[in-house]
Design a protein around this motif. Structure first.
Motif, short mmCIF file in Angstrom:
data_model
loop_
_atom_site.label_atom_id
_atom_site.label_comp_id
_atom_site.label_asym_id
_atom_site.label_seq_id
_atom_site.Cartn_x
_atom_site.Cartn_y
_atom_site.Cartn_z
N ASP A 189 40.85 44.12 45.49
CA ASP A 189 40.47 44.58 44.04
C ASP A 189 41.20 45.77 43.65
OD1 ASP A 189 38.88 42.68 43.35
OD2 ASP A 189 36.89 43.62 43.40
N ASN A 214 37.26 40.00 35.60
CA ASN A 214 36.37 40.83 36.03
C ASN A 214 36.48 42.05 35.31
OD1 ASN A 214 38.46 42.38 37.61
ND2 ASN A 214 37.76 41.13 39.52
N SER A 215 37.40 42.41 34.57
CA SER A 215 37.47 43.90 33.97
C SER A 215 37.89 43.77 32.55
CB SER A 215 38.41 44.60 34.84
OG SER A 215 38.83 45.55 34.29
#
Ligand code: NAG
Length: 239
Positions: free
Chosen positions: A28, A134-135
């Motif tokens: 990540d 995811n962001s």
């Protein structure tokens, strides 16, 4: 027959290396990934350029210098600051390289054809990218970079203008970025120029063939047979 040069001879050392996508998406946290044993079309070109820029070649090459070069090539102004500091769009990647003084935009000097950039692919397809899915923050940052590039004019060579024998201003070892008509995207494939029996061919990491190879078809023929490919940009290492 054209002379060999560093870019081409370093590219040839990658022949038969397996094509593996997403090798930069392991953590990540964004870190400099060096994986010369598994490449996609972009990382292949990045490793070849990072090697060729080193002051010593072959067994005398410094790992630290190689890593430093790679970071300047892959990240905006050479600074790693999260996923969006990586130069995802080739237009951004080229602009960074020219600004950094290690790339020369050969098409800008030799081809009169221009196009206006219109980038939106990543922010409109966040599910295709793990670090965007995811962001929300990353999506809006990417949208900002897309907006900054959109409207800029770049030079390119339409595929109809490229003979199978190439052109005098396209040299062995040049970086070939293939432009696309996919909405919101500028470039969808890349490789290294190599003249084979006076025809211009592409040395590239091919997802179809699953490895790095010199394509049997000429570059002109490859382009003709792919409806999504519109032409090329040609970039040369500046050392
Ligand atoms: C490019 C990707 C980029 C990735 C690079 C190396 C786009 C617009 N760019 O094709 O995210 O870092 O390959 O794998 O998809």
């Amino acid at each position: 027959q054209q002379e060999k040069n560093l870019m081409l001879s370093n590219a040839q050392t990658f022949i038969d290396t397996p094509y593996v996508p997403n090798t930069l998406e392991i953590d990540d946290a964004e870190n400099l990934v060096i994986n010369c044993d598994e490449v996609d079309c972009t990382t292949f070109v990045e490793y070849v350029l990072a090697m060729s820029l080193c002051s010593e070649q072959g067994k005398d090459m410094s790992e630290g210098e190689f890593a430093g070069n790679l970071q300047r090539i892959r990240y905006r102004d050479g600074k790693i600051d999260g996923y969006t500091s990586r130069l995802h769009y080739i237009a951004d990647w080229i602009e960074n390289g020219v600004r950094g003084g290690f790339m020369e935009d050969v098409t800008a000097v030799n081809s009169p054809y221009t196009q206006t950039l219109n980038l939106s692919y990543m922010s409109t397809h966040p599910k295709d990218y793990k670090q965007l899915a995811n962001s929300e923050t990353n999506v809006s940052k990417m949208a900002g970079y897309e907006k900054a590039l959109t409207g800029q004019e770049i030079h390119w060579l339409p595929k109809d203008m490229l003979p199978s024998t190439g052109l005098p201003w396209i040299k062995n070892g040049d970086i070939i970025a293939i432009t696309t008509n996919t909405p919101g995207l500028d470039v969808s494939h890349m490789g290294i120029a190599i003249y084979v029996k006076d025809n211009l061919c592409l040395l590239h990491a091919s997802s179809d063939k699953g490895k790095v190879l010199v394509d049997k078809n000429t570059l002109s023929r490859l382009l003709k047979h792919n409806d999504k490919w519109t032409g090329i940009r040609v970039i040369r290492m500046k050392k």
